[in-house]
Design an enzyme around this catalytic site. Sequence first.
Site, short mmCIF file in Angstrom:
data_model
loop_
_atom_site.label_atom_id
_atom_site.label_comp_id
_atom_site.label_asym_id
_atom_site.label_seq_id
_atom_site.Cartn_x
_atom_site.Cartn_y
_atom_site.Cartn_z
N ILE A 48 3.61 -9.92 -9.05
CA ILE A 48 3.46 -9.63 -10.36
C ILE A 48 2.48 -10.54 -11.22
O ILE A 48 2.90 -11.72 -11.50
CB ILE A 48 4.84 -9.35 -10.91
N ASP A 51 -6.07 4.88 -11.83
CA ASP A 51 -7.45 5.44 -11.96
C ASP A 51 -7.94 4.95 -13.21
O ASP A 51 -9.18 5.06 -13.30
CB ASP A 51 -7.14 7.08 -12.27
N GLN A 62 -38.39 -16.91 3.37
CA GLN A 62 -37.99 -15.61 3.19
C GLN A 62 -36.44 -15.35 3.57
O GLN A 62 -35.72 -14.48 3.05
CB GLN A 62 -38.86 -14.85 3.99
N GLU A 66 -4.65 -4.11 -6.62
CA GLU A 66 -4.98 -2.85 -7.25
C GLU A 66 -5.42 -1.68 -6.08
O GLU A 66 -6.32 -1.12 -6.34
CB GLU A 66 -5.77 -2.90 -8.41
N THR A 92 -6.05 -1.92 -1.75
CA THR A 92 -6.82 -2.82 -0.89
C THR A 92 -8.04 -1.87 -0.57
O THR A 92 -8.22 -0.72 -0.86
CB THR A 92 -6.40 -2.85 0.62
N SER A 114 0.77 -1.38 0.06
CA SER A 114 0.06 -0.04 -0.01
C SER A 114 0.96 1.23 -0.11
O SER A 114 0.35 2.16 -0.56
CB SER A 114 -0.83 -0.07 1.41
N1 CAA Z 1 -3.70 10.91 -9.84
C1 CAA Z 1 -2.67 11.88 -9.98
N2 CAA Z 1 -2.08 12.56 -9.01
C2 CAA Z 1 -2.11 11.68 -7.93
C3 CAA Z 1 -3.11 10.77 -7.71
C4 CAA Z 1 -3.93 10.38 -8.79
N3 CAA Z 1 -4.99 9.58 -8.49
N4 CAA Z 1 -3.08 10.41 -6.51
C5 CAA Z 1 -2.04 11.25 -5.63
N5 CAA Z 1 -1.66 11.84 -6.83
C6 CAA Z 1 -0.43 12.67 -6.37
C7 CAA Z 1 -0.79 13.82 -5.14
O1 CAA Z 1 -1.46 15.12 -5.88
C8 CAA Z 1 0.46 14.17 -4.61
O2 CAA Z 1 1.21 15.18 -5.70
P1 CAA Z 1 2.33 16.11 -5.16
O3 CAA Z 1 3.42 15.33 -4.78
O4 CAA Z 1 2.15 17.18 -6.45
O5 CAA Z 1 1.63 16.86 -4.00
C9 CAA Z 1 1.26 12.67 -4.94
O6 CAA Z 1 0.79 12.09 -5.99
C10 CAA Z 1 1.26 12.07 -3.66
O7 CAA Z 1 -0.03 11.68 -3.23
P2 CAA Z 1 -0.38 11.37 -1.71
O8 CAA Z 1 0.27 12.18 -0.84
O9 CAA Z 1 -1.74 10.96 -1.84
O10 CAA Z 1 0.60 10.02 -1.62
P3 CAA Z 1 0.40 8.73 -0.49
O11 CAA Z 1 1.71 8.50 -0.38
O12 CAA Z 1 -0.27 9.02 0.65
O13 CAA Z 1 -0.12 7.66 -1.04
C11 CAA Z 1 -1.97 6.15 -1.99
C12 CAA Z 1 -1.51 7.37 -1.72
C13 CAA Z 1 -3.58 6.21 -2.35
C14 CAA Z 1 -2.19 5.36 -0.57
C15 CAA Z 1 -1.37 5.45 -2.74
O14 CAA Z 1 0.15 5.05 -2.46
C16 CAA Z 1 -1.81 4.09 -3.20
O15 CAA Z 1 -2.89 4.17 -4.39
N6 CAA Z 1 -1.47 2.96 -2.65
C17 CAA Z 1 -2.01 1.62 -3.30
C18 CAA Z 1 -1.23 1.17 -4.20
C19 CAA Z 1 -1.95 0.00 -5.09
O16 CAA Z 1 -3.00 0.17 -5.32
N7 CAA Z 1 -1.03 -1.06 -5.32
C20 CAA Z 1 -1.56 -1.93 -6.05
C21 CAA Z 1 -0.52 -2.44 -7.10
S1 CAA Z 1 -1.25 -3.05 -8.70
C22 CAA Z 1 -1.38 -4.81 -8.54
O17 CAA Z 1 -2.27 -5.02 -7.56
C23 CAA Z 1 -0.75 -5.94 -9.11
C24 CAA Z 1 -1.62 -6.57 -10.13
O18 CAA Z 1 -0.79 -7.17 -10.88
C25 CAA Z 1 -3.09 -6.75 -10.21
#
Ligand code: CAA
Length: 387
Positions: A156, A238, A277, A361, A363, A131
């Site tokens: 991965i 996103d 039910q 993607e 939690t 995360s």
């Molecule tokens: N779009 C554009 N910019 C964004 C954004 C978005 N959706 N979300 C954050 N940002 C930007 C912020 O504006 C901020 O910008 P600045 O530095 O200019 O201020 C910067 O990114 C940092 O943002 P946060 O302070 O919100 O960052 P954070 O460290 O607190 O993390 C989080 C935010 C939501 C926890 C993020 O780390 C996250 O989504 N974590 C989960 C990761 C994840 O989904 N992993 C899954 C991997 S894929 C997978 O599952 C594998 C597979 O094969 C299926």
Amino acid sequence: MDFTLTDEQKDLRELAHDFAVKEIRPVAWEYDRESTWPEEIVHKAWEVGLMNTHIPEEYGGPGLDYLSGCLIEEEMGWGCSGIGTSLMCNGLALAPVVLGGSEEVRRHYLGMLTEEPRLASFCLTEPDAGSDVSGMRTTAVRKGSGYVINGTKTFITNGSHADWYTVYAKTDTDAGHKGISAFVVPREAGVTVDKKEDKLGQRASDTAMISFNDVEIPAENLLGEENKGFKLAMMTLDRTRPGVAAMAVGIGRAAMEFAADYSKERVQFGVPIAMHQAIQFMIADMATKVEAARLLVWQSGALLDQDKRNTLACSHAKRFAADSAMEIATDAVQVYGGYGFIKDYPVEKLMRDAKIMQLYEGTSQIQRLVIAREVLMPRRVAEPATA
Ligand code: CAA
């Protein structure tokens, strides 16, 4: 807001459903049992145009809109989400290339996927950084006209089979999220597959641990700007979370259908249990969850199609659809009673498969974090999708 599907979208949904009925469902439970990676199905899905759906037409892809992608992913999830994940994962790896790759990189790496049924993987997560993306330790150090990558990525999808990888690494180890960059790394650069995971659910998908030991790549393989990789990762998620949420809707819908059918056959106290039910209310709640989750999914895809920022909408969709899939699948096991717990019946697989939807993607807790931040600081909601 008009969610009437176009004729093209209806045709796509039908194509995806037929594919799920004919190619996926007949082998889904066997592939789960044997943990078989669905190579043949990957080839067939590629042939009929159900993969790489968001590669723009100029790079040889179908350039589908995001709502259409969600329609396909729901059907894949309905068929088997393990096989569906194997088919859809290219979308996660290729989105940063579309968003940040140079013209040459796009032509080369997207072209590889459209010319042949090949695979790509998205490498963000590490053993100690899930995360908390900023906690990653993989590094990319500038050397001559390129970069040298060192580190380990975990969980991965398609990692054992990919021809190229989108890899996130620290280019500035002291700068937190502002020190992460994204790269395309071809397999032949020296990527090592360390381990294939043995999983609770989605057992037909390949989940691997990957290492990069002094892997050298040219500087042109940098995606976007140096140290701007974190935003690229977030913008990618996103774009892919609506589809993952759609897959969760597919699991929920499948579990509901199995439970409804079984409740009409199973007789207790002299009547089919569907007459009780207690069962009817469970089925009704399943149906509402499927409908509500689908609407959230469609909204999160439609916003992107209107070039609007969907961060909040896709976290709502991913959180609700994933949690609903888990609840519906668990209740489906309940409707089957003791038989639901037995592998001869279909729903225990769905309960195991649904669990990962609350984990990968982002939690369900991370989605809530995004939702809470967006609700408390609504500044992000009106921004365009490219912000
Ligand atoms: N779009 C554009 N910019 C964004 C954004 C978005 N959706 N979300 C954050 N940002 C930007 C912020 O504006 C901020 O910008 P600045 O530095 O200019 O201020 C910067 O990114 C940092 O943002 P946060 O302070 O919100 O960052 P954070 O460290 O607190 O993390 C989080 C935010 C939501 C926890 C993020 O780390 C996250 O989504 N974590 C989960 C990761 C994840 O989904 N992993 C899954 C991997 S894929 C997978 O599952 C594998 C597979 O094969 C299926």
